[in-house]
Structures are given as C-alpha cells and as structure tokens.
Scaffold this motif. Structure first.
Motif, PDB file in Angstrom:
ATOM      1  N   TYR A   1      39.283  46.717  38.068  1.00 51.40           N
ATOM      2  CA  TYR A   1      38.101  46.368  38.871  1.00 51.40           C
ATOM      3  C   TYR A   1      38.440  45.394  39.993  1.00 51.40           C
ATOM      4  CZ  TYR A   1      36.006  48.661  34.928  1.00 51.40           C
ATOM      5  OH  TYR A   1      35.695  49.593  33.983  1.00 51.40           O
ATOM      6  N   LYS A   2      39.729  45.151  40.180  1.00 49.63           N
ATOM      7  CA  LYS A   2      40.190  44.199  41.190  1.00 49.63           C
ATOM      8  C   LYS A   2      39.457  42.855  41.046  1.00 49.63           C
ATOM      9  CE  LYS A   2      42.426  47.385  44.094  1.00 49.63           C
ATOM     10  NZ  LYS A   2      43.100  47.965  42.902  1.00 49.63           N
ATOM     11  N   ALA A   3      39.267  42.451  39.803  1.00 51.17           N
ATOM     12  CA  ALA A   3      38.502  41.234  39.532  1.00 51.17           C
ATOM     13  C   ALA A   3      39.395  40.009  39.383  1.00 51.17           C
ATOM     14  CB  ALA A   3      37.669  41.429  38.258  1.00 51.17           C
ATOM     15  N   ILE A   4      40.701  40.192  39.403  1.00 57.13           N
ATOM     16  CA  ILE A   4      41.592  39.047  39.236  1.00 57.13           C
ATOM     17  C   ILE A   4      42.338  38.792  40.547  1.00 57.13           C
ATOM     18  CG2 ILE A   4      43.463  38.035  37.867  1.00 57.13           C
ATOM     19  CD1 ILE A   4      42.745  39.915  35.614  1.00 57.13           C
ATOM     20  N   SER A   5      42.306  37.551  40.990  1.00 58.49           N
ATOM     21  CA  SER A   5      43.069  37.199  42.188  1.00 58.49           C
ATOM     22  C   SER A   5      44.068  36.090  41.815  1.00 58.49           C
ATOM     23  CB  SER A   5      42.125  36.723  43.294  1.00 58.49           C
ATOM     24  OG  SER A   5      41.346  35.665  42.794  1.00 58.49           O
ATOM     25  N   PHE A   6      44.956  35.822  42.732  1.00 60.35           N
ATOM     26  CA  PHE A   6      45.982  34.819  42.439  1.00 60.35           C
ATOM     27  C   PHE A   6      45.741  33.573  43.281  1.00 60.35           C
ATOM     28  CE2 PHE A   6      50.341  33.040  42.634  1.00 60.35           C
ATOM     29  CZ  PHE A   6      50.555  32.931  41.258  1.00 60.35           C
ATOM     30  N   ASP A   7      45.600  32.464  42.615  1.00 64.07           N
ATOM     31  CA  ASP A   7      45.392  31.191  43.303  1.00 64.07           C
ATOM     32  C   ASP A   7      46.764  30.641  43.700  1.00 64.07           C
ATOM     33  OD1 ASP A   7      45.064  28.511  43.988  1.00 64.07           O
ATOM     34  OD2 ASP A   7      43.337  28.263  42.641  1.00 64.07           O
TER      35      ASP A   7
ATOM     36  N   ALA B   1      45.200  42.324  26.962  1.00 64.24           N
ATOM     37  CA  ALA B   1      46.196  43.078  26.216  1.00 64.24           C
ATOM     38  C   ALA B   1      47.583  42.937  26.844  1.00 64.24           C
ATOM     39  CB  ALA B   1      45.794  44.551  26.162  1.00 64.24           C
ATOM     40  N   ALA B   2      47.622  42.821  28.194  1.00 64.65           N
ATOM     41  CA  ALA B   2      48.911  42.828  28.888  1.00 64.65           C
ATOM     42  C   ALA B   2      49.527  41.440  29.004  1.00 64.65           C
ATOM     43  CB  ALA B   2      48.742  43.441  30.275  1.00 64.65           C
ATOM     44  N   CYS B   3      48.714  40.399  29.003  1.00 64.46           N
ATOM     45  CA  CYS B   3      49.198  39.044  29.296  1.00 64.46           C
ATOM     46  C   CYS B   3      50.312  38.627  28.334  1.00 64.46           C
ATOM     47  CB  CYS B   3      48.044  38.047  29.208  1.00 64.46           C
ATOM     48  SG  CYS B   3      48.580  36.362  29.565  1.00 64.46           S
ATOM     49  N   PRO B   4      51.511  38.363  28.864  1.00 69.40           N
ATOM     50  CA  PRO B   4      52.636  38.029  27.970  1.00 69.40           C
ATOM     51  C   PRO B   4      52.499  36.649  27.330  1.00 69.40           C
ATOM     52  CG  PRO B   4      53.345  38.057  30.282  1.00 69.40           C
ATOM     53  CD  PRO B   4      51.903  38.418  30.282  1.00 69.40           C
TER      54      PRO B   4
ATOM     55  N   ASN C   1      37.396  36.747  38.719  1.00 70.75           N
ATOM     56  CA  ASN C   1      36.093  36.727  39.373  1.00 70.75           C
ATOM     57  C   ASN C   1      35.109  37.352  38.400  1.00 70.75           C
ATOM     58  OD1 ASN C   1      33.764  37.348  40.749  1.00 70.75           O
ATOM     59  ND2 ASN C   1      34.829  37.940  42.639  1.00 70.75           N
ATOM     60  N   GLU C   2      34.250  36.525  37.801  1.00 70.54           N
ATOM     61  CA  GLU C   2      33.418  37.001  36.696  1.00 70.54           C
ATOM     62  C   GLU C   2      32.340  37.975  37.144  1.00 70.54           C
ATOM     63  OE1 GLU C   2      32.291  34.218  33.816  1.00 70.54           O
ATOM     64  OE2 GLU C   2      34.333  33.424  33.610  1.00 70.54           O
TER      65      GLU C   2
ATOM     66  N   CYS D   1      48.458  40.721  35.371  1.00 68.94           N
ATOM     67  CA  CYS D   1      47.045  41.064  35.244  1.00 68.94           C
ATOM     68  C   CYS D   1      46.446  41.459  36.585  1.00 68.94           C
ATOM     69  CB  CYS D   1      46.281  39.916  34.621  1.00 68.94           C
ATOM     70  SG  CYS D   1      46.506  38.352  35.490  1.00 68.94           S
ATOM     71  N   VAL D   2      46.882  40.796  37.647  1.00 65.52           N
ATOM     72  CA  VAL D   2      46.326  41.075  38.985  1.00 65.52           C
ATOM     73  C   VAL D   2      46.544  42.542  39.334  1.00 65.52           C
ATOM     74  CG1 VAL D   2      46.429  40.475  41.442  1.00 65.52           C
ATOM     75  CG2 VAL D   2      46.779  38.703  39.705  1.00 65.52           C
ATOM     76  N   SER D   3      47.746  43.046  39.036  1.00 63.86           N
ATOM     77  CA  SER D   3      48.036  44.429  39.412  1.00 63.86           C
ATOM     78  C   SER D   3      47.374  45.414  38.460  1.00 63.86           C
ATOM     79  CB  SER D   3      49.554  44.647  39.438  1.00 63.86           C
ATOM     80  OG  SER D   3      50.079  44.382  38.149  1.00 63.86           O
ATOM     81  N   LEU D   4      47.113  45.000  37.207  1.00 64.20           N
ATOM     82  CA  LEU D   4      46.567  45.949  36.231  1.00 64.20           C
ATOM     83  C   LEU D   4      45.053  46.070  36.277  1.00 64.20           C
ATOM     84  CD1 LEU D   4      48.752  45.243  33.070  1.00 64.20           C
ATOM     85  CD2 LEU D   4      48.807  47.265  34.531  1.00 64.20           C
ATOM     86  N   CYS D   5      44.368  45.034  36.719  1.00 60.28           N
ATOM     87  CA  CYS D   5      42.902  45.006  36.627  1.00 60.28           C
ATOM     88  C   CYS D   5      42.279  46.185  37.368  1.00 60.28           C
ATOM     89  CB  CYS D   5      42.354  43.710  37.207  1.00 60.28           C
ATOM     90  SG  CYS D   5      40.533  43.699  37.188  1.00 60.28           S
TER      91      CYS D   5
END
Lengths: 388, 654
Positions: free
Chosen positions: B600-606, B627-630, B615-616, B594-598
């Motif tokens: 809006y660059k709204a997802i980061s990895f903790d 849709a992509a999340c396995p 990041n809402e 998801c991080v690479s697909l977003c």
C-alpha cells in the motif's frame, strides 16, 4: 381390481444392492441420454444405457435384459457430462445378477475354463506354453529385462498365435532382453472382470501377482490391450512395474532406429482402435506411428477413429456371446473399413482380430479385406523378422 | 484505566446450530476457570437484543474490560458485538470472537469432538484477548467519483445510475465502443424487444452525459489505495484517430482498401482496417486496426488521411496513461461465450452449417451480414433447424454450472427461425429452465408455435448418411429420453447454444485484489446478503463478471452496485482500520526491506532518523512488514507475537 391398479413401485432393496456392489455413481445421473446417443449399439438395436440406469436406480423391472448387452467400450463414460463410470455400473449389476444365479448360458464355458484351466476355452493348462516352445520364444529368466505377457488367445488360438510369434520375432530382431512368462502366469482376467465375476478375477489376479512379484525385470510388455488394462487399472500398483503395450514398444524402437522396416507392404490400410488401448488407456498414436513408419503403407482413417472409434463387439464378454446377423458391431466396423477402400484392416488386440475376422467371413468379404495386427505388418517389413 | 483483565465469556447456542452438537454448558463451565475470566455464560442467541444487552449489563455491573463471544463467524457478527462493547464503554478491540459454528458445529459430526474443539477455540480467544490493546479507528474522507470497468449493459446501467445522482463516473471499456454483447443480439427474451432499440438510447446517454467520462479503447492498468481513495492508472491504446477532431463522417472507412473479418459479426462479414465496429457505436468515431492497416504493415497507403477533411488521422499517436482518483469501483467486465472443445463434438468448424449462438444472432440481425435473412453457407434458406442446448454446460468435462440464459435464448431462436423461415425446429434440451417473469409463458408460446422440443442431450452431429433422406444433410443424434428412442434427425442447420464463461484474459480481479471462483467468476462478499460487495471494500460487482445472468438480472444488479457505490459517496467518510502496523523506532535498523514490500506504499523512510515510518492512514494492517522485518521492529497491531502465541497455546492446552 388388480388389473386396474397396474403400477410399479420402487424396489429400493434391489437398488441398494446395486449401489453397494459398486454402482454408487449412478446416483448423480441426470438422465440426459448422451450415453444412449453415443452408444455404438444404437446403430443396430434398441439399447438405452440411460434407461438401464434409471430402472436400476429404482430397482424397477427391465434392467436385467439390458445388463449383458454393454461391450464396455467406454464411449458413454468419456462423453457423460456427469463423468459417471457407466461401464462400472454395468459390471456392478452383472455381479449382483451373477450372484443370484442369472449368468447368461454363453458365459458358462469361459467361466468354467478360467476357473479350471486358466483360459476361457477350457484348453488344458499344460498346453499354455506349447506355442512358445514350437517357435523358440525364450522362457523368462532372471537376467531378462522385459517380461513378455501373452494373451490366452496368443497361446491357445491358432490365428492369434501368428501375432504372438510375430511379436517374439520382432523382440528378438531388436535385441530386446526378454522372456515369456509361461505357466507361472495365467489369464489376466480383464475380460471376465467385465462380466461381474469378481471372485474369479481375484483368483486370476492373485496368481499373476505371485508370478510377477518374483521376477527381476521391471517392465512387462503385453500383446493384448486387455492384459495392459488389467495390469494398469485393475491390479494394485504394488508390483512397481511398468506395463506397456507392444505397439508402444515398437514405436519407441522405431524412433530410436533399432528397428528398421525395409520391405514395403504396398498396402492401403486402415486402423481400428481397440477400446481398451484407445479410450481405456489413451494409446492412439503409437500404433499409427508404427504403421506410418513402414515403407509403402498408406494409412487411411475410417469414419470413426481415435476417441470416436466403434467397438468390435468383443468387449464386456461379447466375444463369448453369439449375436444374430444384423446385430454385430464387428460387421459395422468391417463395413466402415471396406468403405475407406483399404485392403487391410489393422488392429492391435487379439479379441478385435477374432471379432473382425468373424465379421469378414460372415459378410463374405474375404477377397476384399484382410485383418492383420500392427505387429504382423511390422514383422513382415523387417528382414530378420523370424516369422513362421 | 485498569489493565488487569476482567473477561466476560459468552457461548452462543445459535438455536440448535451450535447447541445441537456442542455441549455449550460445558464450554462455558470450562472457561470459568481460565485466568482473568470474571463470568462465563451461555445463551440461546447472543446476537439478539437481549443477548447484546446481557453483555452491556455485565460490563457495567461486573466491571468487565474484555469480552469473548463464542458463536458464528466474525464476518457475521463481529461488528454487532463490538458495537455492544463500545456502547458500554469498552474499546472494540477488547472484543474477541471464537467461531464455533462454521469452524466446528457445522463441520463436526461427533458431539464430544465438537465440544472439545469449541473449548479449544474459545480458550484461544480468551487467552488472546488478555493481551489486547485498545486501538483507535480514524475517519477518512471518501472521493465522490466512481470508476466503472466494462461498458456492456451492466457497466452502462451502473454508470448512468451513478451519473444521474450528480456524481462523476469514469467508464472504462477496452473495445473501441461500448455496448458489449447486448449490442450484438437481435432480440431479447421473453418480450422480443429489439436488443439494439432498447440499448442504443442508453449508449447515447452515456456518450453525452455531462457526468460521465467515457474512456473507450482503454484498460485499467494499476489500482492503488483503498476504499474511498483509489488511485487508478488507465492505459489508453493508440486509436490513430484524433477523436477531438474527427466528425465521424465515415469518408476514411469508405476509402480504406483493406478488408478483414469483423469481430462484431463473428467473422461473418468484413470490416475495414479503419472502422467503427457497428453503425450505432458510441463513440461513433473510427479507430485504426494496426495489424490490418496497409500503412502500418508496408509504410504505404495513407488513403484515409488523404480523404479526412478535419485532419483527424494520427498515425503518430502513441499509447498513453491517464491517472484518475475515485472513491469506489464497479466491476462490470462481463463474460465470453464458451468456445471450447465441446463444440467439436457437434461439428463446429467442420460443417459450415453448424453455427454458434452468437453467429445466429448476427445472421438474424437486420444490421448483420445478411441483413437479417437466415441463410445457410450456400445461400439457401434452411427448411429445418436443430438447436442444441447446454453446449459445454452442466458438463463436468467442461463447465459444470448451468449458465441460466441458454434455455431462454434457445427458445427465442426457435421463435426467430419459425418467424423468419417457417422451418421445422428441433430443440434438444436436458432440462428446460425458465424461471423468470414471463419466461414459462414464453416457453409455452414456443411450444404453441410448433417447435419440436425434445428432451435429450445430443451425442453427435454427423454428415454420415445411412439413408437417402439423410443424404447431404446434417444428422443430429440424440435419445428422446421421454419416448425412450434414439433419434437421428436430418436437418439443414444446427445452432449450438454454448454456456457463458468468465473472461480468461482479464487481469482486473488481480488488480483489484478480488477473488474469483474455480470458474473464474468474481466472488461476492456473501452469496445471499452481500451479492454486489466483494471482499475488497469499495469494489462492487455488476452483471456476468459475478456469474451468468440474463439482462433483467444484470440491470438490477448494476443498479444495486451503483446504489452501494453511492451510499459510500454520500456517507462521505469511511472508518480506517485500527489494526495497523507500527515500527518500534528503538529497534528498527533502517534496512528498508518493509518500504519495498509494503503493497500500500504506506511505509516511508525517515532519512534524518534512518528508520522506517508507517503512514497509518494508508496502512491496511496486512502484516507483510511484520512478517518480513528481520529485527522484529515492525509489528502488526492486534497481531503481535504475544497474541498469536497465546492463541496457539489456548488451542493446544488440554
């Protein structure tokens, strides 16, 4: 009082009949006149497809006279900004008038001939294959890969027989596995369809579909662009067969090196695009490629060529209708050809050959220019041409 | 708060728009038996004040906690009904709309079919809303700066309007100067003002305005973020002249030995390899055309450098990128004239005296290649000129649409020809379109001046003469459709009036995630009620990028776009979407897909927890991650599986 009230009212019943007969597209015409300005008749007579459409649309008096003039050359359709199939509108109106008994007298002979004998000259049906027998053209057999479909003109008319013989000779020389579809077939019906004779056309089509439906060959080669057009555009695709014009076959055989033209023609030739090969079926380059491949032949273009080519006058039933001198499209075309300095006017359609030769004679230009076909010129240049 | 659904269903008649085809009473009756439905009503106009009050009253008196309205498109009235819910204390996301107008009554002829379809769509909404969750919207601050893309009259006007309000504008133009097409025109219809005279003061105002950062020779390369908070990367092409040092003295241009065709003059004159496109260019400082420059081609010359006193020539200059932050974007990328195949039917490129509208404008312009003298290729002044309307326009083979301006600019040409040469003018039109203030009067004036206006589209232009009078001239063939005669008109010069086309090479629409229509023009949010908005919030349209239009309409639209951008900036905040994505930390396997697909660059990895986090504030709720999340950890709020499946079941239940 009546004479002071002269005005015309729309005859919507007439208009409706024309729409229902297949004239639907005329509804979107916005009367720009492009059709009239590009129509080849404009060079010779007063003729306005635009006005024809407008009067037909409202069922007004006047469209009847113009109905039979159109030669179906498709110049207007290709340029129409509304992409209206204007030739189809003429066909629809012709159909309606014919049903009402207003067929022009000149068309009675071809109509009767096609209905009775399967050819427009009322020649007896038995004579259809005489030319083939005389010239050893092989009859179609199950092992053949290609069907040769000749035009009625190749079969019954002396001048065009020469073209048919040249075609058969070239096929033999190239080792094409082919056979001639004889009495099982009949006239393709393309030209008569353009006069609005729908039911007669259906009969002819049925005969040919039956004849071709039973053969194993998957390709049919036609000599006339009209047969090509009928098969490609007016017959259903159920046959699953490929239809090609002879010039397309020659072009391919030359490129593959199967046919090797050697004897030079030393002629300056110009090429007349048949409307049904060019505009109707998009074949412009194959015949030119063939001519260019013949040693010694110099190809020059007329003022109007390719998409802008001018009709010989034979389309739409014109071949069967007499026109007074000064109103012949063929004359216009021959004069264009002469002005290029060419000694040979080459074409690839039996009806173009007829019309153009008639014009050469009528204009007393026999000494100046000859009318030949692409196949004839190619045949001349092939050593084993087997011509005449 | 009780989560036992208590649903109210409202079926709107929309006058006869829906009720004329759909049996609304039956739809309402069918819904009454759905689980959770407390009441189901139909009403003439749900969007009216009584309609909205009905919802509010019902919520209060029947304790409703879910509302479904079956009416028009949510694009029309979702906000209206969400507002009513909110007023009555129900979270806006407990509202669901079923579109039984655009999706049903307007497109279904059979009444029984339409009613069944309405029942299916409404039932889907009812079943979906049962599982809705309350979502919160947040407010996000809006940046005051505005980006304007394109420096023609549309961009200039929009930029000046915004700048005058005190807000800052970045004006990006890919050419070395602003001015666009208008700078190349001679006169403007119907008033015949000199185009440059009314434009150049505005160009200068842009160049010197303290609130405008003018970025010529620049192109927008990347746009990130969302309404109120766009991050834009602008590529600055190398100009090879340091404009901070350059004084615009012109010595370099004078000394440059290279001459190439001038784009500004349609190739009718030459410019140098170092050049300013035209004398009133803004900025009035030259650039070097790398492809034409002798130094760049052969490594020798540098004459310009030798004669440049302030040492502004910078052969070493490189392309660079600048990042800017803006709250709103105005697209003003304009148009290009149609240059396609249709021109060839009229001999353009074959006969030198067949010219296009833009060539005519330049030939007429006092600062053009002939200093405003209308001349033929051999230098003679034409005695007769034909002007051909609708080249490539209203033509299904090329451009089906009417370009709106060609009739008027062609009439202007007739006037200019008459005024300058006294030549006979034959103007061929299909339909004369002069709807605008003073336009019909201008049309009348041209007739009075003696131009021959002929109703008929030209079929061809040829040099094939059939009589001595035609010899050596261009013959225009057309039918005069009013006289019913086919005409051959011999003339000396033919002017082709092509329509307007969308820019084919522009990536701007793609960068802004804006849709374009089949002709390539930007699609506005609503053709009547939101003509300068786009489907991308915060992006507005001005001028011909949205469709062909004349200068008055372009200026009006530019000011409208500026007003919309300023409304946003003045409000200062936008509601951020409540329908964001969420990632279940218990389920996330930390694959980072998801991080690479977003987008809006709204997802980061903790990295500590080894899970992805949304990041809402940045999330736009597009659903790509869901849709992509396995593993199914990423879910889009409001579009969870349970919602989608309930909706599908609702449609399919019979």
């Amino acid at each position: 009082m009546a004479e002071f009230m002269r005005c015309t009212s729309p005859m919507l019943e007439v208009a409706q009949a024309l729409l229902e007969a297949g004239g639907e597209e005329l509804k979107t015409c916005y009367q720009c006149g492009t059709c009239t300005s590009v129509c080849p008749w404009g060079n010779l007579i007063e003729f306005s497809p635009r006005r024809f459409i407008e009067t037909a649309r409202l069922g007004l008096e006047g469209f009847e006279e113009a109905t039979w003039t159109c030669v179906q050359c498709r110049m207007c359709q290709d340029r129409c900004p509304q992409q209206i199939d204007i030739p189809q509108i003429f066909r629809a109106v012709r159909g309606v008038l014919s049903e009402g008994g207003s067929t022009p007298p000149a068309l009675r002979v071809p109509l009767a001939g096609l209905r009775g004998e399967g050819n427009p000259w009322v020649e007896p049906r038995e004579k259809k294959t005489a030319w083939a027998t005389k010239n050893d053209v092989p009859a179609l057999a199950p092992e053949h890969e290609v069907v040769l479909f000749a035009c009625c003109a190749n079969e019954y008319e002396a001048r065009n027989q020469r073209d048919g013989v040249a075609v058969a000779g070239l096929m033999k020389a190239a080792g094409v596995s082919f056979g001639y579809l004889g009495k099982e077939g009949t006239c393709c019906g393309d030209l008569i369809a353009t006069t609005g004779a729908e039911s007669l056309f259906s009969l002819l089509r049925k005969t040919n579909l039956n004849a071709l439906g039973g053969v194993s060959a998957r390709t049919t080669v036609t000599i006339s662009p009209h047969c090509l057009n009928a098969f490609r555009n007016r017959y259903p695709a159920v046959l699953g067969m490929t239809f090609r014009h002879v010039t397309e076959l020659w072009d391919e055989l030359l490129r593959e090196g199967v046919l090797k033209p050697s004897r030079g023609g030393a002629a300056r030739v110009t090429y007349h695009d048949p409307c049904y090969l060019g505009r109707h079926n998009g074949v412009y380059e194959a015949p030119r490629n063939v001519l260019k491949a013949i040693p010694g032949i110099e190809l020059v273009e007329m003022a109007h060529h390719h998409e802008r080519s001018i009709c010989c006058g034979g389309g739409g039933g014109g071949a069967w209708m007499e026109r007074p001198k000064g109103e012949r499209l063929g004359d216009l075309r021959v004069m264009e050809a002469v002005s290029t300095g060419a000694d040979t006017l080459v074409t690839a359609c039996p009806y173009c050959v007829q019309m153009l030769e008639a014009s050469v004679l009528g204009l007393n230009l026999e000494g100046k220019i000859k009318v030949r076909t692409v196949s004839e010129l190619l045949s001349d240049s092939i050593a084993q041409g087997g011509v005449e | 708060m009780s989560h036992e659904p208590r649903i109210g269903v409202y079926v709107c008649h929309c006058g006869v728009n829906i009720a004329g085809v759909v049996d609304v009473k039956r739809v309402a009756a069918e819904m009454a038996s759905e689980a959770g439905v407390v009441l189901s009503r139909e009403y003439k106009f749900m969007c009216s004040t009584p309609g909205q009050e009905m919802i509010i009253d019902d919520i209060q008196s029947h304790g409703l906690n879910r509302v479904v309205v079956a009416a028009c498109s949510p694009r029309m009235h979702e906000g209206t009904f969400q507002g009513a819910c909110r007023k009555a204390g129900v979270n806006a996301y407990f509202f669901q709309m079923a579109n039984i107008r655009e999706h049903d009554s307007w497109v279904t002829l059979d009444k029984e079919e339409a009613t069944r379809k309405a029942i299916a769509l409404t039932r889907a909404a009812v079943r979906r809303v049962r599982n809705h969750e309350p979502l919160e919207t947040r407010q996000v601050e809006v940046r005051k700066e505005v980006l304007v893309i394109g420096g023609g009259i549309a961009g200039i006007e929009a930029a000046l309007t915004v700048a005058e309000s005190g807000n800052h504008v970045y004006l990006v133009e890919r050419e070395p100067t602003i001015g666009g097409h208008m700078a190349r025109f001679d006169k403007t219809f119907p008033t015949l003002d000199c185009s440059a005279c009314i434009l150049t003061p505005k160009m200068n105002a842009v160049g010197s305005h303290p609130n405008i950062t003018l970025m010529t020779s620049c192109e927008v390369e990347e746009v990130k973020g969302f309404v109120g908070n766009f991050d834009v990367k602008v590529k600055r092409k190398a100009r090879y002249v340091d404009h901070d040092k350059c004084t615009g003295c012109g010595a370099c241009v004078e000394k440059c030995p290279v001459k190439v065709p001038s784009e500004f003059d349609e190739g009718l004159s030459k410019r140098k390899a170092i050049y300013t496109p035209f004398p009133q260019a803004v900025p009035n400082k030259p650039v070097i055309d790398r492809a034409a420059c002798t130094y760049f081609r052969t490594g020798k010359c540098r004459l310009c450098e030798r004669f440049c006193e302030p040492k502004a020539i910078a052969f070493e200059q490189q392309e660079s990128t600048q990042e800017i932050q803006v709250g709103a974007i105005i697209v003003a990328t304009g148009f290009e004239f149609y240059r396609g195949e249709a021109l060839s039917w009229y001999g353009h490129g074959r006969y030198p005296n067949v010219i296009t509208a833009l060539e005519f404008e330049r030939l007429n312009n006092a600062s053009g290649p002939t200093e405003g003298v209308l001349r033929m290729a051999d230098g003679r002044v034409p005695q007769s000129v034909a002007i051909l309307h609708c080249i490539g326009s209203r033509d299904k083979n090329y451009q089906e649409y009417c370009s709106r301006v060609c009739c008027m600019y062609s009439l202007k040409f007739a006037h200019l020809v008459k005024e300058k040469t006294g030549a006979e003018v034959f103007e061929f039109y299909i339909d004369m379109r002069s709807p605008g203030k003073g336009y019909e009067e201008f049309h009348d004036r041209i007739r009075e001046e003696g131009a021959h206006l002929i109703r008929g589209k030209v079929g061809e232009v040829t040099d094939l003469a059939v009589n001595p009078e035609e010899q050596g001239r261009l013959i225009v063939v057309a039918e005069d459709t009013l006289a019913g005669s086919r005409l051959r008109v011999p003339v000396d010069m033919v002017v082709l009036s092509p329509g307007l086309s969308a820019h084919r090479d522009s990536k701007v629409a793609q960068l802004l995630k804006c849709a374009v229509d089949k002709n390539g023009f930007f699609i506005e949010k609503h053709p009547k009620l939101a003509p300068v908005d786009t489907a991308t919030d915060g992006v507005f349209l001005a001028g011909c990028c949205q469709g062909p239009k004349d200068i008055p309409d372009t200026v009006a639209q530019s000011q409208a776009a500026a007003a919309k951008a300023l409304a946003l900036a003045t409000r200062g905040v936008v509601e951020a979407e409540g329908r964001t994505a969420c990632i279940d930390p218990e389920v996330c396997a930390g694959c980072k897909l998801c991080v690479s697909l977003c987008p809006y660059k709204a997802i980061s990895f903790d990295t500590a927890k080894e899970i992805s986090v949304v990041n809402e504030v940045l999330c736009k709720g597009c659903g790509t991650c869901a849709a992509a999340c396995p593993s199914g950890a990423a879910q889009a709020r409001h579009f969870k599986d349970v919602h989608i499946f309930n909706e599908i079941e609702g449609v399919l239940a019979l």
